[in-house]
Motif scaffolding. Structure first.
Motif: not given
Ligand code: HEM
Length: 154
Positions: A28, A31, A35, A39, A77, A91, A100, A148
């Motif tokens: 996490n 990730h 991000i 950004l 990714l 999801y 998203k 988010r």
């Molecule tokens: C490219 C494939 C991507 C996948 C498959 C993916 C998938 C996920 C998943 C499953 C979560 C967890 C959500 C939860 O249960 O809270 C997450 C969190 C998040 N993702 Fe992604 N994501 C990807 C790309 C991105 C990108 C490019 C961005 C932003 C430009 C982004 C922004 C975020 C944010 C802000 C969170 C919340 C993190 C947190 O607050 O803990 N994601 N993403």
């Protein structure tokens, strides 16, 4: 399709990720790190294309940020796919998650359009460049907000 997502959740790597006390928060955090880099590079690159920071030469500045954005997107990714895998069925059924993914596809298509126009690293500074840069800022920022919101609307 339900069986496919349930199957992902049962993969050994995914079960390990779920069972570990530290692995999920680390993924996490990575990730969020990706991000943040994505950004930041997108905003700096698009603002330069829109005419900010004129003292910096556009071609090398944009080329560096484009490479940074690509690497950061790769990180988002991989880590995003891992986060997805632990609750894949849930999801995949969430409108906000699907929104998203759609936004990522649109932002990716916009990015490819940018790349096609950049001949030798120099963007033609015309109306189309302005439109692509504004779209890019809006789309990537919307992806961030949608990401988010997953935790709140899921
Ligand atoms: C490219 C494939 C991507 C996948 C498959 C993916 C998938 C996920 C998943 C499953 C979560 C967890 C959500 C939860 O249960 O809270 C997450 C969190 C998040 N993702 Fe992604 N994501 C990807 C790309 C991105 C990108 C490019 C961005 C932003 C430009 C982004 C922004 C975020 C944010 C802000 C969170 C919340 C993190 C947190 O607050 O803990 N994601 N993403």
């Amino acid at each position: 399709m339900d069986g496919f997502f349930a199957g992902i959740e049962q993969l050994a790597l995914v079960r390990g990720l779920k069972a570990s006390f530290v692995a999920y928060p680390i993924v996490n955090a990575l990730h969020i790190m990706s991000i943040g880099a994505l950004l930041t590079s997108v905003w700096l690159m698009d603002l330069r294309i829109l005419g900010a920071f004129r003292s910096l030469p556009q071609a090398p500045f944009v080329a560096l940020l484009r490479r940074t954005a690509l690497a950061a997107f790769g990180g988002a990714l991989v880590t995003g796919a891992l986060l997805f895998s632990v609750r894949a069925s849930e999801y995949a059924a969430m409108p906000i998650f699907l929104a998203k993914m759609t936004l990522i596809l649109l932002a990716g298509a916009n990015f490819l359009a940018f790349m096609r126009r950049a001949k030798g690293g120099e963007e033609p500074a015309d109306g189309a460049a302005t439109m692509l840069a504004v779209l890019s800022l809006m789309l990537w920022t919307a992806v961030l907000f949608a990401g988010r919101f997953i935790g709140f609307l899921g």
